[in-house]
Design an enzyme around this catalytic site. Structure first.
Site, PDB file in Angstrom:
ATOM      1  CE  LYS A  32      -0.743   0.329   5.012  1.00 18.63           C
ATOM      2  NZ  LYS A  32      -0.039   1.605   5.200  1.00 18.63           N
ATOM      3  CB  THR A  33       3.982   2.256   1.771  1.00 17.15           C
ATOM      4  OG1 THR A  33       3.419   1.982   3.063  1.00 17.15           O
ATOM      5  CG2 THR A  33       4.844   3.506   1.857  1.00 17.15           C
ATOM      6  CG  ASP A 219      -1.297   4.765   5.199  1.00 20.71           C
ATOM      7  OD1 ASP A 219      -1.978   3.800   4.795  1.00 20.71           O
ATOM      8  OD2 ASP A 219      -0.109   4.660   5.556  1.00 20.71           O
ATOM      9  CD  GLU A 220      -2.192   1.575   8.554  1.00 22.77           C
ATOM     10  OE1 GLU A 220      -3.243   0.893   8.606  1.00 22.77           O
ATOM     11  OE2 GLU A 220      -1.070   1.053   8.445  1.00 22.77           O
ATOM     12  CD  GLN A 250      -3.274  -5.381   8.388  1.00 26.94           C
ATOM     13  OE1 GLN A 250      -2.292  -5.237   9.097  1.00 26.94           O
ATOM     14  NE2 GLN A 250      -3.227  -5.258   7.063  1.00 26.94           N
ATOM     15  NE  ARG A 602       1.699  -8.271  10.828  1.00 29.51           N
ATOM     16  CZ  ARG A 602       1.422  -7.435   9.847  1.00 29.51           C
ATOM     17  NH1 ARG A 602       2.270  -6.477   9.544  1.00 29.51           N
ATOM     18  NH2 ARG A 602       0.316  -7.566   9.148  1.00 29.51           N
TER      19      ARG A 602
END
Length: 754
Positions: A32-33, A219-220, A250, A602
């Site tokens: 996404k970044t 973002d987020e 998330q 993770r």
């Protein structure tokens, strides 16, 4: 830029859809970044959009800095003209220009948590609120949540006018805001709230920033709360060029105000929005991703997407069911060392993830024993945590009353009305007569500068300490700690608190009791001084955790956004992960499952999931079933590497121990014999029961298995958690639902099957 060669199909679509409303659902590890970075670069370099017309909002300074640097590497200095910052930083920049419109000066101060605490205390004192009835932390938490939802003091008062406790908080809230204004100060929640207030009050100001920021990215987005949502909605209302990126799977911060509805209802707010799903994962092996998919699909409150990868399936998820928490810790440490040597890895390739910081202690000790360096991320080392240092200070004074540093730490903890000024007067007296602070405190009644009330408070403290010192001569450290926690009111104060932080403190203190019990079982010298020496040595060797190459220990919340080749997800039991409260409310269970999803994703190459049949909680042995989340992972994706699969977990029968605290004054009543604390640890007592008439339902040797439910005439219903063969008999450790853990001989216990 040839974005088609730099990005996959979905990433390209997200980076090149500029006009209108866009929701990019970005699964874990899907880049996404990268999409946001190239989106901004494309807007400036290819489309000619002026950088100052773009606003990109993140949640952390680290994320905004990284994004700015990545865009700058692509398009150069032009990136400096963009606003890429956090919500708070963005709003501060606006407020420095506009805050006079709501009666503040541009030179306003920003109060941090310490300043905030001092001001709330002042307000409590002015109103006449005793901090034993309402703590400043509880009040600060309520005020913060009210501000998150844009609730004014007046609205808060109206909502709670029939609740005396909440009305008191409303009174503090009102005075707190008034004094902030008088001090020309804002707290962190105000930074966003006051910006929204200006936008709603002054249409001209709002229009200026709407014209300025024609393209907005967030973002987020799943982590936004009510006031952040409103800020973005107001700012984007004119041009409606808004792109939000996030992952509903998330959303793990609802407990601190995040509202998952913001991302789930984005299409209701913007009916013409385009939804783009990033599902190509570049982080994890196939089996890990599939496990994440089959886990999160059990949540009903989600958008729906499925991660995929072009990587190989990789190893199955390795599930280990340990006998005990210490066995779990040893297993993790041993496997880390073996994998490192076999695969030539660095220690920083490994992470141990747990639900709460209190769980770190066992793993820290096991890693130290094997000389494995580690570092704690997102938490304080176990013995450095405030509540642990408080209890250790009590213990140090037991052994050495001349330890004035420890004495000063505990004399007013928990609060007992002995303030700094009083302590200073005693210290001055001690210095003048060249005696130890302890001796001066013993003579508090003779210190002329002290009032009768102050000397009386000191007298009660000294009497309490004298009792503890007498008790120390007959009881082991674990029971001494429990007694201190109870008699000082320390644990009661934390239990009354509504703050999540204080719940964590309780868990840490329970872990300290467990630590002391383990010491008593494994050390020849079981004295308090030996226990303190053990703690001191642990603190010295903790320095190895500062090495660059070290195992990372952290909570799953702290791990969000990170990745590791090898992950150990530990403590996976019903009652821990998910916690007991998750079984009482569907929304909490879904948030726990999202947290587990974050943990699983993770791992890049190898994932271990561990649990324990029994573990110490508050110094007592408890038995929890294996986590439901393990059962939700398909059988063909996991393997039990110790050769046994745990029984199917039960949500309805989570073992919840409710054993009363051991009472040092009623030993015979509790244990039915004449032994003293010095000669027996209650955890190790074997109850000698008289033989009774045989019963057809009596438990036999052949039927004695771990996990078996049994009934005892005196102790009630319990679960067998361990079995040991002893000279033609069996010694059973049984966790009783209401009477705690007992160790019984099968031949004498008269246990019935249920």
């Amino acid at each position: 830029m040839d974005l088609k060669t730099l990005l996959n199909k979905e990433q390209y679509e997200g980076a090149t859809t500029i006009e209108g409303q866009v929701l990019i659902l970005a699964g874990a590890g899907t880049g996404k970044t990268r999409v946001l970075t190239y989106r901004m670069a494309h807007m400036i370099e290819d489309l000619g959009i002026a950088p100052y017309k773009i606003l990109a909002i993140t949640f952390t300074n680290k994320a905004s800095k990284e994004m700015q640097e990545r865009v700058k590497r692509i398009i150069g200095e032009k990136a400096d003209d963009m606003w890429i910052s956090t919500f708070h930083s963005t709003c501060v920049r606006i407020l420095r220009r506009e805050i006079e419109k709501i009666g503040y000066k541009k030179s306003f101060s920003i109060y941090d948590s310490s300043d905030q605490k001092v001001l709330v205390k002042e307000c409590m004192k002015a109103i006449g609120i005793n901090d034993k009835d309402l703590t400043e932390q509880e009040i600060i938490g309520k005020i913060s949540r009210a501000k998150d939802s844009m609730q004014s003091p007046e609205s808060f008062m109206r909502e709670h006018e029939d609740n005396f406790r909440e009305k008191k908080i409303a009174d503090v809230y009102a005075m707190y805001q008034k004094r902030l204004k008088e001090n020309n100060a804002l707290d962190f929640d105000d930074l966003i709230g006051k910006t929204v207030e200006i936008f709603k009050k002054d249409e001209e100001t709002l229009e200026f920033y709407q014209r300025k920021f024609q393209y907005i990215m967030v973002d987020e987005y799943q982590d936004t709360n009510g006031v952040q949502y409103e800020f973005i909605k107001l700012l984007s209302a004119k041009h409606k060029n808004i792109c939000v990126v996030g992952d509903d799977d998330q959303c793990i911060y609802q407990w601190r105000g995040a509202d998952i509805r913001n991302i789930l209802d984005f299409e209701k707010d913007y009916p013409e929005a385009k939804v783009i799903k990033l599902e190509q994962n570049y982080r994890s092996k196939g089996n890990i991703l599939e496990a994440a998919n089959v886990l999160i699909v059990n949540n009903s409150n989600r958008k729906g997407k499925e991660l995929r990868t072009e990587q190989e399936a990789g190893d199955k998820i390795k599930v280990y069911r340990a006998y005990s928490d210490s066995d779990e810790g040893d297993f993790v440490a041993t496997n880390i060392k073996e994998i490192k040597e076999a695969e030539d890895r660095d220690y920083k390739d490994f992470a141990i993830l747990y639900r709460t910081n209190a769980q770190s202690r066992i793993f820290e000790e096991c890693l130290r024993r094997k000389d494995i360096p580690y570092k704690i991320v997102g938490g304080t080392r176990f013995y450095d945590r405030k509540e642990i240092k408080d209890m250790v200070a009590y213990l140090k004074v037991m052994v050495n009353p001349e330890d004035s540093i420890s004495l000063k730490r505990i004399i007013n903890v928990p609060k007992r009305g002995i303030g700094d000024a009083t302590i200073q007067k005693v210290a001055d007296f001690a210095q003048g007569y060249e005696v130890a602070l302890w001796d001066a405190l013993s003579e508090a009644g003779n210190i002329p500068t002290l009032t009768a009330r102050n000397s009386g408070g000191i007298g009660k403290f000294m009497e309490l300490m004298d009792n503890f010192m007498v008790l120390n001569e007959t009881v082991p450290p674990s029971l001494l700690i429990e007694t201190i926690l109870k008699e000082t009111g320390y644990i009661e104060e934390l239990e009354k608190s509504k703050e999540i932080e204080d719940k964590s403190r309780i868990e840490n203190l329970k872990e300290l009791v467990s630590d002391a019990v383990d010491f008593e079982k494994n050390s020849e010298d079981k004295s308090l001084s030996a226990y303190l020496e053990k703690i001191s040595l642990v603190q010295d060797t903790d320095k190895m955790g500062d090495e660059d190459d070290g195992i990372v220990l952290m909570t799953v919340h702290s791990a969000k956004g990170l990745e590791f080749p090898v992950v150990f997800l530990v403590g996976m039991e019903n009652g821990i992960f998910p916690g007991n409260s998750s079984f009482e409310k569907q929304s909490e269970m879904e948030e726990s499952r999202r947290l587990c999803y974050v943990a699983v994703t993770r791992a890049k190459e190898t994932l271990y999931i561990t649990s324990a049949e029994v573990r110490r909680v508050f110094g007592r042995t408890v038995a929890y079933p294996q986590s439901d989340f393990i059962a939700e992972i398909k059988t063909d994706l996991k393997e039990y590497i110790n050769g046994k699969a745990a029984g199917t977990p039960s949500r309805a029968k989570v073992f919840k121990p409710s054993a009363p605290a051991y009472n040092p004054h009623s030993l015979r009543k509790n244990f039915g014999d004449n032994r003293t604390y010095a000669s027996a640890n209650p955890q190790d007592v074997i109850e000698d029961e008289a033989a009774v008439a045989e019963n057809e339902n009596m438990l036999t040797k052949e039927e004695t298995t771990i996990g078996r439910k049994v009934s005892h005439e005196r102790f009630g219903i319990g679960t067998i958690v361990s079995i040991e063969d002893v000279s033609r008999d069996k010694k059973l450790t049984i966790a009783f639902d209401r009477q705690g853990v007992k160790i019984l001989l099968l031949s004498l216990a008269n246990l019935e099957l249920i």
